[in-house]
Design a protein around this motif. Structure first.
Motif, PDB file in Angstrom:
ATOM      1  N   LEU A  52       0.830  -1.199   0.000  1.00 40.14           N
ATOM      2  CA  LEU A  52       0.000   0.000   0.000  1.00 40.14           C
ATOM      3  C   LEU A  52       0.865   1.250   0.000  1.00 40.14           C
ATOM      4  CD1 LEU A  52      -2.874   0.998  -0.013  1.00 40.14           C
ATOM      5  CD2 LEU A  52      -2.915   0.842   2.481  1.00 40.14           C
ATOM      6  N   ASP A  53       1.979   1.204   0.716  1.00 42.74           N
ATOM      7  CA  ASP A  53       2.897   2.345   0.726  1.00 42.74           C
ATOM      8  C   ASP A  53       3.416   2.634  -0.677  1.00 42.74           C
ATOM      9  OD1 ASP A  53       2.627   2.726   3.430  1.00 42.74           O
ATOM     10  OD2 ASP A  53       4.409   1.577   3.962  1.00 42.74           O
ATOM     11  N   ASN A  54       3.687   1.574  -1.431  1.00 45.96           N
ATOM     12  CA  ASN A  54       4.164   1.733  -2.803  1.00 45.96           C
ATOM     13  C   ASN A  54       3.093   2.400  -3.670  1.00 45.96           C
ATOM     14  OD1 ASN A  54       4.367   0.278  -5.761  1.00 45.96           O
ATOM     15  ND2 ASN A  54       6.380   0.763  -4.904  1.00 45.96           N
ATOM     16  N   ALA A  55       1.830   2.031  -3.444  1.00 41.88           N
ATOM     17  CA  ALA A  55       0.723   2.612  -4.200  1.00 41.88           C
ATOM     18  C   ALA A  55       0.565   4.095  -3.881  1.00 41.88           C
ATOM     19  CB  ALA A  55      -0.575   1.869  -3.889  1.00 41.88           C
ATOM     20  N   ILE A  56       0.701   4.432  -2.612  1.00 45.08           N
ATOM     21  CA  ILE A  56       0.595   5.828  -2.189  1.00 45.08           C
ATOM     22  C   ILE A  56       1.737   6.646  -2.783  1.00 45.08           C
ATOM     23  CG2 ILE A  56       0.721   7.360  -0.187  1.00 45.08           C
ATOM     24  CD1 ILE A  56      -0.701   5.100   1.398  1.00 45.08           C
ATOM     25  N   GLU A  57       2.925   6.056  -2.798  1.00 46.83           N
ATOM     26  CA  GLU A  57       4.085   6.737  -3.392  1.00 46.83           C
ATOM     27  C   GLU A  57       3.854   7.000  -4.879  1.00 46.83           C
ATOM     28  OE1 GLU A  57       8.910   6.045  -4.025  1.00 46.83           O
ATOM     29  OE2 GLU A  57       7.672   4.493  -3.100  1.00 46.83           O
ATOM     30  N   TRP A  58       3.297   6.003  -5.596  1.00 43.77           N
ATOM     31  CA  TRP A  58       2.991   6.195  -7.013  1.00 43.77           C
ATOM     32  C   TRP A  58       1.967   7.305  -7.203  1.00 43.77           C
ATOM     33  CZ3 TRP A  58      -1.817   5.800  -9.315  1.00 43.77           C
ATOM     34  CH2 TRP A  58      -1.828   5.941 -10.712  1.00 43.77           C
ATOM     35  N   GLU A  69      -1.187  13.195   2.752  1.00 37.65           N
ATOM     36  CA  GLU A  69      -2.222  12.751   3.678  1.00 37.65           C
ATOM     37  C   GLU A  69      -3.495  12.369   2.927  1.00 37.65           C
ATOM     38  OE1 GLU A  69      -1.789  12.163   6.914  1.00 37.65           O
ATOM     39  OE2 GLU A  69       0.291  12.649   6.450  1.00 37.65           O
ATOM     40  N   ALA A  70      -3.814  13.090   1.871  1.00 36.35           N
ATOM     41  CA  ALA A  70      -4.993  12.764   1.071  1.00 36.35           C
ATOM     42  C   ALA A  70      -4.793  11.439   0.345  1.00 36.35           C
ATOM     43  CB  ALA A  70      -5.269  13.874   0.060  1.00 36.35           C
ATOM     44  N   ALA A  71      -3.590  11.199  -0.151  1.00 33.30           N
ATOM     45  CA  ALA A  71      -3.294   9.943  -0.850  1.00 33.30           C
ATOM     46  C   ALA A  71      -3.445   8.751   0.085  1.00 33.30           C
ATOM     47  CB  ALA A  71      -1.882   9.987  -1.425  1.00 33.30           C
ATOM     48  N   LYS A  72      -3.081   8.928   1.343  1.00 37.31           N
ATOM     49  CA  LYS A  72      -3.217   7.852   2.328  1.00 37.31           C
ATOM     50  C   LYS A  72      -4.684   7.484   2.555  1.00 37.31           C
ATOM     51  CE  LYS A  72       1.019   8.928   4.917  1.00 37.31           C
ATOM     52  NZ  LYS A  72       1.564   9.399   6.232  1.00 37.31           N
ATOM     53  N   VAL A  73      -5.562   8.455   2.336  1.00 37.35           N
ATOM     54  CA  VAL A  73      -6.995   8.224   2.525  1.00 37.35           C
ATOM     55  C   VAL A  73      -7.644   7.675   1.257  1.00 37.35           C
ATOM     56  CG1 VAL A  73      -9.215   9.314   3.005  1.00 37.35           C
ATOM     57  CG2 VAL A  73      -7.183   9.995   4.304  1.00 37.35           C
ATOM     58  N   SER A  74      -7.312   8.255   0.104  1.00 38.10           N
ATOM     59  CA  SER A  74      -8.009   7.916  -1.134  1.00 38.10           C
ATOM     60  C   SER A  74      -7.518   6.635  -1.806  1.00 38.10           C
ATOM     61  CB  SER A  74      -7.906   9.080  -2.122  1.00 38.10           C
ATOM     62  OG  SER A  74      -6.555   9.315  -2.500  1.00 38.10           O
ATOM     63  N   MET A  75      -6.235   6.342  -1.733  1.00 37.58           N
ATOM     64  CA  MET A  75      -5.708   5.172  -2.447  1.00 37.58           C
ATOM     65  C   MET A  75      -6.226   3.830  -1.916  1.00 37.58           C
ATOM     66  SD  MET A  75      -4.099   5.735  -5.183  1.00 37.58           S
ATOM     67  CE  MET A  75      -3.310   4.154  -5.470  1.00 37.58           C
ATOM     68  N   PRO A  76      -6.310   3.614  -0.596  1.00 35.02           N
ATOM     69  CA  PRO A  76      -6.792   2.312  -0.109  1.00 35.02           C
ATOM     70  C   PRO A  76      -8.168   1.932  -0.639  1.00 35.02           C
ATOM     71  CG  PRO A  76      -5.744   3.497   1.680  1.00 35.02           C
ATOM     72  CD  PRO A  76      -5.842   4.454   0.525  1.00 35.02           C
ATOM     73  N   GLY A  77      -9.049   2.906  -0.814  1.00 28.69           N
ATOM     74  CA  GLY A  77     -10.383   2.610  -1.306  1.00 28.69           C
ATOM     75  C   GLY A  77     -10.410   2.216  -2.777  1.00 28.69           C
ATOM     76  N   GLN A  78      -9.348   2.515  -3.509  1.00 31.73           N
ATOM     77  CA  GLN A  78      -9.286   2.191  -4.934  1.00 31.73           C
ATOM     78  C   GLN A  78      -8.638   0.828  -5.192  1.00 31.73           C
ATOM     79  OE1 GLN A  78      -7.923   5.544  -7.492  1.00 31.73           O
ATOM     80  NE2 GLN A  78      -7.725   6.677  -5.577  1.00 31.73           N
ATOM     81  N   LEU A  79      -8.043   0.234  -4.164  1.00 37.62           N
ATOM     82  CA  LEU A  79      -7.285  -1.007  -4.336  1.00 37.62           C
ATOM     83  C   LEU A  79      -7.883  -2.163  -3.555  1.00 37.62           C
ATOM     84  CD1 LEU A  79      -3.713   0.522  -3.867  1.00 37.62           C
ATOM     85  CD2 LEU A  79      -4.880   0.060  -6.037  1.00 37.62           C
ATOM     86  N   LYS A  80      -7.552  -3.358  -3.980  1.00 35.62           N
ATOM     87  CA  LYS A  80      -7.960  -4.556  -3.261  1.00 35.62           C
ATOM     88  C   LYS A  80      -6.780  -5.502  -3.141  1.00 35.62           C
ATOM     89  CE  LYS A  80      -9.643  -7.073  -7.356  1.00 35.62           C
ATOM     90  NZ  LYS A  80     -10.813  -7.747  -7.988  1.00 35.62           N
ATOM     91  N   ASN A  81      -6.799  -6.304  -2.095  1.00 29.99           N
ATOM     92  CA  ASN A  81      -5.759  -7.295  -1.891  1.00 29.99           C
ATOM     93  C   ASN A  81      -5.932  -8.422  -2.904  1.00 29.99           C
ATOM     94  OD1 ASN A  81      -4.613  -9.875  -0.650  1.00 29.99           O
ATOM     95  ND2 ASN A  81      -3.826  -8.305   0.736  1.00 29.99           N
ATOM     96  N   ILE A  82      -4.880  -8.763  -3.605  1.00 33.05           N
ATOM     97  CA  ILE A  82      -4.963  -9.771  -4.656  1.00 33.05           C
ATOM     98  C   ILE A  82      -5.337 -11.138  -4.089  1.00 33.05           C
ATOM     99  CG2 ILE A  82      -3.653 -11.016  -6.433  1.00 33.05           C
ATOM    100  CD1 ILE A  82      -1.993  -8.483  -6.810  1.00 33.05           C
ATOM    101  N   ALA A  83      -4.812 -11.457  -2.905  1.00 36.45           N
ATOM    102  CA  ALA A  83      -5.055 -12.774  -2.318  1.00 36.45           C
ATOM    103  C   ALA A  83      -6.441 -12.901  -1.710  1.00 36.45           C
ATOM    104  CB  ALA A  83      -3.994 -13.077  -1.262  1.00 36.45           C
TER     105      ALA A  83
END
Length: 240
Positions: A52-58, A69-83
């Motif tokens: 997730l940190d890598n996604a926020i960095e991207w 701080e906004a990226a930390k909030v918005s990015m998790p909702g756009q992603l899902k765990n592959i497993a």
């Protein structure tokens, strides 16, 4: 995209008690032009992220938002765990719940007994290990936006006139005045809606400058008497 949905919902009467509409940096002309390069943009995004940190960095480095701080909030909702298939936001909530459970556990009053601390440490390590096992495969996007391409044109075609036809109070927040198309320019000159430009930020205006957006929306609410201002309320300028 969200602004287009709001305009369609307002025009079609989906919200009977609607009193106002706030649209953030969505203009028909600019959106229609951008659609031609949307697939190229989507192909240029990473399909997966190792963490997730890598996604926020991207998100920050690619300019999706300029606010960490906004990226930390918005990015998790756009992603899902592959497993697991769970959204990254759900994982964050789950981790916080586990953490709070350990903090609020019913332990003996006073100093913690050594054996109780050891048990708590073991449980925490086990929980962390389980989380790491699930996370090790990384994250991917929750929604495949490429598959929605056939709907893109209908989302934005005629959007400006639909926005102007909404009978409720309206405000358009823009990252730059150059984003206005002809219909909106004429409508703004005729006083059909309120407009506020927030320069020096990207398309994700509400993420780049959330405090300033909050001030503008608060002023919109007070100006239209949807809310009462508190003492020393500051109205941002300009606001036309």
């Amino acid at each position: 995209m969200g602004g287009a949905i709001a305009v369609h919902a307002a025009v079609e009467g989906c919200i009977p008690n609607l009193i106002g509409v706030v649209v953030i940096d969505v203009v028909e002309g600019t959106a229609m032009e951008a659609l031609t390069s949307m697939q190229t943009f989507l192909r240029g995004r990473p399909n997966t992220f190792p963490s997730l940190d890598n996604a926020i960095e991207w998100c920050i480095k690619s300019g999706q938002t300029r606010n960490l701080e906004a990226a930390k909030v918005s990015m998790p909702g756009q992603l899902k765990n592959i497993a697991s298939g769970r959204s990254a936001a759900q994982e964050n909530f789950a981790e916080e719940a586990v953490h709070n459970e350990f903090i609020t556990s019913n332990l003996p009053a006073g100093s913690f007994a050594e054996e109780d601390e050891e048990k708590q440490d073991e449980k925490m390590e086990e929980s962390n290990a389980n989380e790491q096992e699930v996370k090790k495969t990384g994250y991917t996007w929750r929604i495949n936006l490429s598959k929605t391409e056939k709907y893109w044109n209908s989302w934005f075609h005629g959007l400006s006139n639909m926005f102007l036809s909404i009978p409720a109070a309206k405000i358009l927040l823009l990252a730059g005045i150059d984003r206005l198309d002809k219909d909106l320019t004429v409508g703004q000159m005729q006083g059909k809606f309120q407009m506020h430009v927030l320069p020096q930020c990207g398309h994700a205006v509400h993420e780049d400058v959330p405090d300033r957006v909050a001030e503008v929306v608060a002023t919109f609410l007070v100006r239209n008497r949807f809310a009462e201002a508190k003492e020393n309320f500051h109205r941002p300028f300009p606001c036309c």
